[in-house]
Design an enzyme around this catalytic site. Structure first.
Site, PDB file in Angstrom:
ATOM      1  CD1 TRP A 101      -9.470 -57.575   0.389  1.00 56.73           C
ATOM      2  CD2 TRP A 101      -9.892 -58.776  -1.443  1.00 56.73           C
ATOM      3  NE1 TRP A 101      -9.515 -56.718  -0.679  1.00 56.73           N
ATOM      4  CE2 TRP A 101      -9.768 -57.411  -1.812  1.00 56.73           C
ATOM      5  CE3 TRP A 101     -10.166 -59.723  -2.439  1.00 56.73           C
ATOM      6  CZ2 TRP A 101      -9.907 -56.976  -3.141  1.00 56.73           C
ATOM      7  CZ3 TRP A 101     -10.305 -59.288  -3.753  1.00 56.73           C
ATOM      8  CH2 TRP A 101     -10.174 -57.943  -4.087  1.00 56.73           C
ATOM      9  CG  ASP A 168      -4.667 -61.780   1.429  1.00 58.25           C
ATOM     10  OD1 ASP A 168      -3.688 -61.120   1.029  1.00 58.25           O
ATOM     11  OD2 ASP A 168      -5.815 -61.664   0.953  1.00 58.25           O
ATOM     12  CE  LYS A 192      -4.954 -54.078  -3.359  1.00 54.72           C
ATOM     13  NZ  LYS A 192      -5.321 -55.428  -3.068  1.00 54.72           N
TER      14      LYS A 192
END
Ligand SMILES: *Cc1c(COP(=O)(O)O)cnc(C)c1O
Length: 356
Positions: A101, A168, A192
């Site tokens: 990511w 993030d 998530k």
């Protein structure tokens, strides 16, 4: 036997949240209509959005100079929106590369400014969080991924710098207290640790905006969404509603402090078993182990599919590791009860007996 959801994302939601979400589909707020068919301008939905924002504010103790947005496009859109809104072409920003990511965030940010990869753990397949690197104080910001969903590592402390931070937090938002004032932007895909897929929570410090020279399309400009209260275009009504239910659940389950304690207990339970059981080994550096995504390998590779099958038979689903790590990954987000983790530990112990 109940099914216990260890998937990495979209991921487990609390039973109470799902019950209420179901109710909202049938008859929302006593309107005799489904939440799926009402206007995003209706008083009832505006109240949902207002309450969701207010709950994020109170859970994180957000100072007034920050705004709370519910956007679309996933965390992946934040990879470019952050840089596009904050960096002029000649500005420099630092990025810590702790996995897939982060790598994607770096690639997108390079479209808008000069990006330095200040540290990386790629040399060991991202199995640790880099430490002891220098951060150029002239960076506009430093970007990092607080929890690395795929590799099971997590920052335990903030990078040592006065540079403003962007994080993030897709896979560990609301799992532990954070010092919000250190950040210019925090973003998290909801699927998530917060709600269903379809919305991304973005927390922005308002005075950082409108300082770049480029033209920004309205939909990609944070200012647009601040001005229009996340309703410049039709927001993802249902995803925001279920996220609100989950925010209420967080509050009713001890808030962030309570959740943190429970998350620590759950993770300790599972890591202790991984370290004790001779058939398994953890993949992440011990000091960087994630409280959310627990990655481990079988010592005997032939056990991979056998154990996944055995766990599934015991109701533990979604424990297959990401292809770039292999083995197993148990995602034990906020909504995972301790009993769920215990069930997986029981399977591991039974597996040990059978294979001794
Ligand atoms: C899942 C994930 C993403 C991607 O989120 P999308 O909403 O699918 O774009 C980004 N960062 C992290 C840390 C993730 O876990």
């Amino acid at each position: 036997m109940s099914t216990i959801n260890f998937y990495a994302g979209p991921a487990i939601l609390a039973k109470e949240v799902l019950e209420e979400a179901k109710q909202g589909i049938e008859n929302f707020a006593g309107m005799g209509l489904s939440i799926l068919e009402i206007s995003h301008r209706s008083k009832q939905f505006v109240e949902v959005l207002d309450e969701a924002r207010a709950r994020v504010r109170s859970l994180l103790n957000l100072p007034t100079e920050y705004d709370v947005l519910f956007l679309t496009g996933g965390a992946s859109s934040q990879f470019y929106m952050t840089a596009m809104n904050l960096l002029n072409e000649n500005d420099k920003a630092g990025y810590i590369n702790t996995g897939a990511w982060s790598t994607k965030a770096i690639k997108e940010a390079k479209l808008f400014g000069t990006i330095d990869e200040v540290a990386s753990s790629k040399d060991k397949n991202f199995s640790y969080v880099p430490k002891g690197y220098e951060i150029d104080p002239s960076y506009r910001y430093l970007h990092f991924t607080s929890n690395n969903t795929i590799y099971g590592t997590q920052f335990k402390s903030l990078p040592t710098t006065d540079v403003r931070l962007i994080a993030d937090m897709s896979s560990d938002i609301f799992s532990r207290p954070i010092d919000v004032r250190r950040y210019d932007i925090i973003y998290a895909g909801a699927q998530k640790n917060l709600g269903p897929s379809g919305t991304t929570l973005v927390i922005v410090k308002k005075d950082i905006l409108n300082k770049v020279n480029r033209q920004i399309p309205s939909m990609l400009n944070y200012q647009t969404h601040i001005d229009k209260g996340s309703s410049f275009n039709t927001p993802p009504v249902y995803a925001i509603y279920v996220s609100l239910l989950s925010l209420r659940w967080l509050e009713n389950n001890g808030g962030i402090q309570g959740l943190q304690k429970r998350n620590e207990e759950k993770a300790a339970l599972l890591y202790n078993e991984i370290d004790r059981n001779p058939l398994f080994e953890g993949t992440a550096a011990v000091e960087d182990r994630s409280l959310m995504n627990v990655c481990f390998l079988p010592k005997n590779e032939a056990h991979t599919s056998v154990f996944i099958e055995k766990a599934a038979q015991a109701g533990c689903v979604g424990i297959g590791g990401h292809r770039s790590v292999g083995g197993f990954r148990a995602s034990i987000y906020n909504a995972m009860p301790k009993a769920g983790v215990q069930a997986l530990v029981d399977v591991m112990q039974e597996f040990e007996k059978e294979n001794a």
